[in-house]
Design a protein around this motif. Sequence first.
Motif, PDB file in Angstrom:
ATOM      1  N   SER A  16       1.000  -1.301   0.242  1.00  0.00           N
ATOM      2  CA  SER A  16       0.017   0.145  -0.003  1.00  0.00           C
ATOM      3  C   SER A  16       0.842   1.100  -0.174  1.00  0.00           C
ATOM      4  CB  SER A  16      -0.999   0.133   1.079  1.00  0.00           C
ATOM      5  OG  SER A  16      -0.204   0.214   2.510  1.00  0.00           O
ATOM      6  N   GLY A  17       0.283   2.263  -0.771  1.00  0.00           N
ATOM      7  CA  GLY A  17       1.064   3.609  -0.508  1.00  0.00           C
ATOM      8  C   GLY A  17       1.329   3.982   0.821  1.00  0.00           C
ATOM      9  N   GLU A  18       0.395   3.744   1.885  1.00  0.00           N
ATOM     10  CA  GLU A  18       0.528   4.005   3.005  1.00  0.00           C
ATOM     11  C   GLU A  18       1.668   3.456   3.773  1.00  0.00           C
ATOM     12  OE1 GLU A  18      -3.046   3.596   5.290  1.00  0.00           O
ATOM     13  OE2 GLU A  18      -3.796   5.479   4.432  1.00  0.00           O
ATOM     14  N   ALA A  19       2.196   2.296   3.446  1.00  0.00           N
ATOM     15  CA  ALA A  19       3.339   1.674   3.880  1.00  0.00           C
ATOM     16  C   ALA A  19       4.546   2.334   3.888  1.00  0.00           C
ATOM     17  CB  ALA A  19       3.444   0.234   3.573  1.00  0.00           C
ATOM     18  N   LEU A  20       4.602   3.067   2.653  1.00  0.00           N
ATOM     19  CA  LEU A  20       5.878   3.826   2.301  1.00  0.00           C
ATOM     20  C   LEU A  20       5.928   5.119   3.514  1.00  0.00           C
ATOM     21  CD1 LEU A  20       5.747   4.041  -1.546  1.00  0.00           C
ATOM     22  CD2 LEU A  20       6.890   2.502   0.102  1.00  0.00           C
ATOM     23  N   ILE A  54       2.098  -0.879  -6.201  1.00  0.00           N
ATOM     24  CA  ILE A  54       2.467   0.148  -5.064  1.00  0.00           C
ATOM     25  C   ILE A  54       1.265   1.149  -5.272  1.00  0.00           C
ATOM     26  CG2 ILE A  54       3.691   1.660  -3.646  1.00  0.00           C
ATOM     27  CD1 ILE A  54       6.322   0.701  -4.963  1.00  0.00           C
ATOM     28  N   GLY A  55       0.252   1.067  -4.108  1.00  0.00           N
ATOM     29  CA  GLY A  55      -0.708   2.014  -4.043  1.00  0.00           C
ATOM     30  C   GLY A  55      -0.360   3.452  -4.120  1.00  0.00           C
ATOM     31  N   GLY A  56      -1.305   4.391  -3.910  1.00  0.00           N
ATOM     32  CA  GLY A  56      -1.120   5.538  -3.703  1.00  0.00           C
ATOM     33  C   GLY A  56      -1.476   6.505  -2.672  1.00  0.00           C
ATOM     34  N   THR A 144      -5.922  -0.331  -6.478  1.00  0.00           N
ATOM     35  CA  THR A 144      -4.804  -1.050  -6.550  1.00  0.00           C
ATOM     36  C   THR A 144      -4.526  -2.547  -6.199  1.00  0.00           C
ATOM     37  OG1 THR A 144      -3.602  -0.081  -4.912  1.00  0.00           O
ATOM     38  CG2 THR A 144      -2.965   1.120  -6.897  1.00  0.00           C
ATOM     39  N   ASP A 145      -5.638  -2.874  -5.338  1.00  0.00           N
ATOM     40  CA  ASP A 145      -5.588  -4.290  -4.923  1.00  0.00           C
ATOM     41  C   ASP A 145      -6.289  -5.008  -6.210  1.00  0.00           C
ATOM     42  OD1 ASP A 145      -4.878  -4.131  -2.389  1.00  0.00           O
ATOM     43  OD2 ASP A 145      -6.726  -4.131  -1.554  1.00  0.00           O
ATOM     44  N   SER A 146      -7.328  -4.313  -6.863  1.00  0.00           N
ATOM     45  CA  SER A 146      -7.663  -5.051  -8.055  1.00  0.00           C
ATOM     46  C   SER A 146      -6.518  -5.112  -9.140  1.00  0.00           C
ATOM     47  CB  SER A 146      -8.824  -4.207  -8.666  1.00  0.00           C
ATOM     48  OG  SER A 146     -10.052  -4.230  -7.686  1.00  0.00           O
ATOM     49  N   MET A 199      -9.175  -7.609   0.956  1.00  0.00           N
ATOM     50  CA  MET A 199      -9.070  -6.807  -0.369  1.00  0.00           C
ATOM     51  C   MET A 199     -10.340  -6.490  -0.727  1.00  0.00           C
ATOM     52  SD  MET A 199      -5.957  -8.273  -2.662  1.00  0.00           S
ATOM     53  CE  MET A 199      -7.101  -9.861  -3.321  1.00  0.00           C
ATOM     54  N   ASP A 200     -10.528  -5.338  -1.771  1.00  0.00           N
ATOM     55  CA  ASP A 200     -11.944  -5.272  -2.190  1.00  0.00           C
ATOM     56  C   ASP A 200     -12.450  -6.284  -2.912  1.00  0.00           C
ATOM     57  OD1 ASP A 200     -11.671  -4.366  -5.067  1.00  0.00           O
ATOM     58  OD2 ASP A 200     -10.038  -3.522  -3.993  1.00  0.00           O
TER      59      ASP A 200
END
Length: 244
Positions: A16-20, A54-56, A144-146, A199-200
């Motif tokens: 996930s973006g948050e992990a960064l 990687i998410g945002g 980004t899970d999808s 995930m969604d």
Amino acid sequence: MTASCPKYRRILLKLSGEALMGAQEAGIDPAVLLRFAEAIHDIVSDGVQVGLVIGGGNIFRGAGLAAAGMDRVKGDQMGMLATVMNALAMQDALQRLGSEARVMSALPVAGVCEGFSRDQALRHLDQGRVVLFAAGTGNPFFTTDSAASLRAIEIGADILFKATQVDGVYTDDPQTNPKAERFDRLSYDEALARKLMVMDATALVMCRDHDMPLMVFNIHQPGNLMRAVCGEPVGTLVLRDTTE
Ligand code: UDP
């Protein structure tokens, strides 16, 4: 490294973006970025082919922007571009460590990175390059899970790894409910029926229908990515059929 390690030849890792963000409120913590890049570099050095999504969420999420009054599609476009920035940052970190890495964006960002091509992605992977799939699916109203489930299926990954802040999937939020229990294994149908925060639903259905196994684990625990690649039960394994 044991004889059977690595267990997987090709993986798709979703961060996930948050992990960064680390302890920051937004953006990228360079120390955290480097730590993740080192973990990825280690498994690539052991011969694992790695696709990365990687998410945002550390920069923009369309739903949040829409809640503040912005047009949802514009917000989602901003979210997708945020994932391109995160992917570029990770590409840079990987390259500084000596891993070759390519960013492929689902939206054209000419002059900055390649456009997504499944055939070209497979060539990169076969040559040991990390492929960072950026801009999600290229469409608004997705996550980004999808994108991670889609790319995992497209590249024929052996497994999808979802790296999170907790060590698996729980019956309830373990941070607010001390009685929440962790699943070792779980079926996609149960995750969907119980609306578990894995995930969604779009991503879960894609993985279920294409028989893509999913491992949900804590990326902040040092060594966990390597252990996951070696097939150790570091988190919750989600499968189409748990009796397999
Ligand atoms: N997004 C999108 N289409 C996609 C993937 C992502 O529109 O296929 C947008 C959406 O606004 C999303 C944002 O990009 O909120 C960032 O992705 P996500 O929320 O999945 O990031 P994460 O929570 O993993 O950091």
